[in-house]
Design a protein around this motif. Structure first.
Motif, PDB file in Angstrom:
ATOM      1  N   ARG A  88       0.816  -1.206   0.000  1.00  0.00           N
ATOM      2  CA  ARG A  88       0.000   0.000   0.000  1.00  0.00           C
ATOM      3  C   ARG A  88       0.855   1.265   0.000  1.00  0.00           C
ATOM      4  N   ALA A  89       2.075   1.164   0.524  1.00  0.00           N
ATOM      5  CA  ALA A  89       2.997   2.299   0.495  1.00  0.00           C
ATOM      6  C   ALA A  89       3.699   2.417  -0.851  1.00  0.00           C
ATOM      7  N   LEU A  90       3.487   1.451  -1.740  1.00  0.00           N
ATOM      8  CA  LEU A  90       4.125   1.400  -3.051  1.00  0.00           C
ATOM      9  C   LEU A  90       5.646   1.280  -2.913  1.00  0.00           C
ATOM     10  N   SER A  91       6.065   0.526  -1.905  1.00  0.00           N
ATOM     11  CA  SER A  91       7.494   0.365  -1.627  1.00  0.00           C
ATOM     12  C   SER A  91       8.082  -0.769  -2.457  1.00  0.00           C
ATOM     13  N   PRO A  92       9.302  -0.598  -2.950  1.00  0.00           N
ATOM     14  CA  PRO A  92       9.978  -1.725  -3.595  1.00  0.00           C
ATOM     15  C   PRO A  92      10.528  -2.688  -2.552  1.00  0.00           C
ATOM     16  N   MET A  93      10.404  -3.971  -2.807  1.00  0.00           N
ATOM     17  CA  MET A  93      10.879  -4.990  -1.880  1.00  0.00           C
ATOM     18  C   MET A  93      11.090  -6.288  -2.654  1.00  0.00           C
ATOM     19  N   ILE A  94      12.153  -7.006  -2.312  1.00  0.00           N
ATOM     20  CA  ILE A  94      12.404  -8.321  -2.910  1.00  0.00           C
ATOM     21  C   ILE A  94      12.375  -9.360  -1.790  1.00  0.00           C
ATOM     22  N   ASN A  95      11.310 -10.136  -1.737  1.00  0.00           N
ATOM     23  CA  ASN A  95      11.196 -11.211  -0.754  1.00  0.00           C
ATOM     24  C   ASN A  95      11.803 -12.485  -1.327  1.00  0.00           C
ATOM     25  N   ILE A  96      12.755 -13.046  -0.615  1.00  0.00           N
ATOM     26  CA  ILE A  96      13.331 -14.339  -0.997  1.00  0.00           C
ATOM     27  C   ILE A  96      12.791 -15.364  -0.012  1.00  0.00           C
ATOM     28  N   VAL A  97      11.955 -16.248  -0.517  1.00  0.00           N
ATOM     29  CA  VAL A  97      11.290 -17.231   0.330  1.00  0.00           C
ATOM     30  C   VAL A  97      11.894 -18.596   0.038  1.00  0.00           C
ATOM     31  N   GLY A  98      12.579 -19.154   1.011  1.00  0.00           N
ATOM     32  CA  GLY A  98      13.144 -20.480   0.829  1.00  0.00           C
ATOM     33  C   GLY A  98      12.060 -21.546   0.820  1.00  0.00           C
ATOM     34  N   ASP A  99      12.305 -22.614   0.103  1.00  0.00           N
ATOM     35  CA  ASP A  99      11.358 -23.736   0.066  1.00  0.00           C
ATOM     36  C   ASP A  99      12.142 -25.042   0.069  1.00  0.00           C
ATOM     37  N   HIS A 100      11.402 -26.141   0.261  1.00  0.00           N
ATOM     38  CA  HIS A 100      12.018 -27.464   0.190  1.00  0.00           C
ATOM     39  C   HIS A 100      12.690 -27.663  -1.170  1.00  0.00           C
ATOM     40  N   ALA A 101      13.632 -28.548  -1.213  1.00  0.00           N
ATOM     41  CA  ALA A 101      14.174 -28.978  -2.493  1.00  0.00           C
ATOM     42  C   ALA A 101      13.025 -29.455  -3.382  1.00  0.00           C
ATOM     43  N   SER A 102      13.128 -29.200  -4.664  1.00  0.00           N
ATOM     44  CA  SER A 102      12.007 -29.461  -5.578  1.00  0.00           C
ATOM     45  C   SER A 102      11.556 -30.917  -5.528  1.00  0.00           C
ATOM     46  N   ILE A 156      10.757 -17.273  -5.017  1.00  0.00           N
ATOM     47  CA  ILE A 156      10.766 -18.524  -4.257  1.00  0.00           C
ATOM     48  C   ILE A 156      12.027 -19.307  -4.626  1.00  0.00           C
ATOM     49  N   LEU A 157      12.822 -19.639  -3.614  1.00  0.00           N
ATOM     50  CA  LEU A 157      14.122 -20.272  -3.831  1.00  0.00           C
ATOM     51  C   LEU A 157      14.112 -21.692  -3.267  1.00  0.00           C
ATOM     52  N   PRO A 158      13.899 -22.712  -4.116  1.00  0.00           N
ATOM     53  CA  PRO A 158      14.007 -24.093  -3.631  1.00  0.00           C
ATOM     54  C   PRO A 158      15.422 -24.385  -3.144  1.00  0.00           C
ATOM     55  N   ALA A 159      15.532 -25.219  -2.134  1.00  0.00           N
ATOM     56  CA  ALA A 159      16.846 -25.490  -1.540  1.00  0.00           C
ATOM     57  C   ALA A 159      17.830 -26.049  -2.551  1.00  0.00           C
ATOM     58  N   ASP A 160      17.342 -26.917  -3.459  1.00  0.00           N
ATOM     59  CA  ASP A 160      18.281 -27.504  -4.415  1.00  0.00           C
ATOM     60  C   ASP A 160      18.725 -26.487  -5.465  1.00  0.00           C
TER      61      ASP A 160
END
Length: 516
Positions: A88-102, A156-160
């Protein structure tokens, strides 16, 4: 070189050099990569809402994204409320969300979740990295998405993909295009202003609320009797003596509709048409009157200052046109005796250091501060923009990381402060120059007001217990000291002034519990 190394290199090549993090097992290879990149500043938050709120504060003050590092779907979910505020603030942001290996996803392990579905409502862009070879392209795309126009990019960053061997690439700076000014929109706005003398308004937002752009808006206002407004919730505005001071549209519907009742033409500069925060029985949702012409001069992501300059030129206004700005502070005696929220607002506005940053999540308290801030020393002013409480402490944390040479003042309601109180620990660990002022009224005062707004005249014991923060009362001094932040309590104006003077004269985090 593994995928995590490549991801870090691409971020650093594009000046993304701060990572607010709360990692878990699936992010360990990325954490190891961060360890190999001393150029990246890594800031730990003890709760994901602190991480995302701090990234928002950082972005608002730098106009560039920080990275966040979050652990799978539940970690992302913990941070979503302040991602909502950042969006809502129109802010730039890069979320890196780790996930299980594919290859592990099919086993449906306990932390397996649909991250894309969790991320999408609060993100402008979402992408899952397909493997180590995809990391560089995906990270470049995330950076571009975070700034074209500024918004929330979730990667989204898978572990592998993080631990797998990646092609060696030369990280490059991503080039971003700047949209041209829409001269058709400029001409339409100029024609509308000429056709509604004294009955036109402009709402500024984003970079249109910076001092240089406000000066241009002020010239237009002075030359054509155009009224200047800001939205109810301000993402960032440069305020203070010598600067043009737009009037903030009030939160209460009746006050807002009365303010806008004589506006025939409303021109949006990076803003949206104002609407009521909630629906109430018998009250309108739109705040402008029927028949008001609403025009967009320039939208978010466009060059708002250049659009205002073009509008000024189209109206034939000289660049030397004078504008109205606040000068000296109002002649008002310093309050004495029992502490009130108005007394705090007056004291803060008077004592505010030049070039300070004010983060306002006082909610119902210190409402007078915004008006008084026009007379304070030049500073930046920010609010929680999405209505999701619990961003004040993280917002101040991120602003202090972004601007280490500036004093940050956090005007903090006690109820919303408890959502992300862990941010005080980060302030202590990073030795951030933040003064937190907690308005300790020991209630969700805004909800008492909302009960009246929806027609409830009197509340009983069950409702009261849902709205009040007593039995036991919160002890903010102990809470702060437990997080490593020095703190003290004030219940008189004299005591508060003395504590504020002391806090402003030193570097580092300090909390004042202001009992009102």
């Amino acid at each position: 070189m593994n995928g995590a190394d490549v991801l870090c290199d691409v971020l650093l090549a594009n000046d993304v050099n701060v990572c607010f993090a709360n990692p878990g097992t699936s992010e360990m290879h990325f954490v190891a990569a961060l360890d190999r990149k001393p150029e990246m500043r890594c800031v730990l938050g003890l709760f994901e809402g602190v991480v995302t709120g701090a990234a928002d504060g950082y972005a608002r003050m730098t106009d560039r994204p920080a990275a966040t590092l979050l652990h799978t779907g539940p970690g992302l979910a913990n941070g979503l409320a302040n991602i909502h505020n950042a969006k809502r603030a129109l802010s730039p942001m890069i979320n890196i969300v780790g996930d299980h290996a594919s290859y592990h996803l099919a086993l449906d392990a306990p932390l397996t979740s649909d991250i894309e579905s969790l991320a999408s409502p609060m993100s402008n862009w979402v992408r899952r990295i397909e493997g180590p070879a995809d990391v560089a392209a995906a990270t470049e795309a995330a950076f571009r998405a975070s700034l074209s126009p500024p918004g929330i990019a979730t990667l989204i960053l898978p572990a592998d993909a993080a631990w797998g061997e990646a092609p060696i690439v030369s990280a490059r700076k991503v080039e971003l295009a700047q949209p041209a000014v829409d001269m058709g929109a400029v001409q339409n706005a100029a024609e509308a202003i000429r056709g509604a003398p004294g009955r036109a308004g402009i709402i500024v937002r984003g970079r249109a609320a910076r001092a240089d752009a406000l000066a241009i808006a002020g010239q237009i206002s002075a030359a054509h009797d155009v009224r200047l407004f800001s939205e109810v919730l301000v993402a960032r505005m440069e305020r203070g003596r010598g600067r043009v001071a737009p009037m903030r549209i009030p939160y209460p519907i009746d006050a807002a509709t009365a303010l806008l009742s004589d506006i025939d033409v409303l021109i949006l500069v990076g803003a949206k048409e104002p609407v009521a925060f909630f629906a109430y029985p018998g009250k309108p949702g739109r705040l402008v009157r029927d028949g008001c012409e609403v025009l967009s001069l320039a939208a978010h992501g466009e060059d708002l200052k250049a659009a205002l300059e073009a509008l000024r030129d189209e109206l034939g206004i000289r660049s030397t046109q004078q504008f109205s700005a606040a000068t000296g502070f109002p002649d008002e005696p310093a309050p004495r005796g029992k502490l009130t929220d108005d007394a705090i607002a007056l004291s803060v506005a008077r004592k505010l250091p030049a070039n300070a940053i004010v983060c306002d999540e006082a909610v119902t308290s210190a409402r007078r501060y915004f008006a008084l801030s026009a007379f304070a020393a030049p500073h930046d002013y920010m609010m929680t923009t999405g209505g999701s409480i619990g961003e004040g402490i993280p917002l101040a944390t991120g602003a202090a990381i972004a601007c280490p040479d500036r004093k940050v003042i956090n005007l903090q309601a006690d109820g919303s402060g408890m959502y992300t109180v862990q941010g005080l620990w980060t302030q202590a660990r990073e030795n951030l120059d933040v003064v937190t002022i907690v308005f300790s009224n020991r209630t969700y005062a805004i909800l008492h007001g909302e009960m009246k707004n929806v027609g409830v005249g009197a509340i009983g014991e069950n409702a009261r217990r849902m709205l009040d923060l007593d039995q036991p009362a919160l002890d903010w001094v102990s809470l702060a000291k437990g997080m490593g932040v020095e703190a003290a309590r004030a219940d008189t104006c004299e005591r508060f002034d003395a504590l504020l003077d002391s806090a402003l004269s030193r570097h580092g985090p300090f909390l004042i519990e202001a009992v009102i």
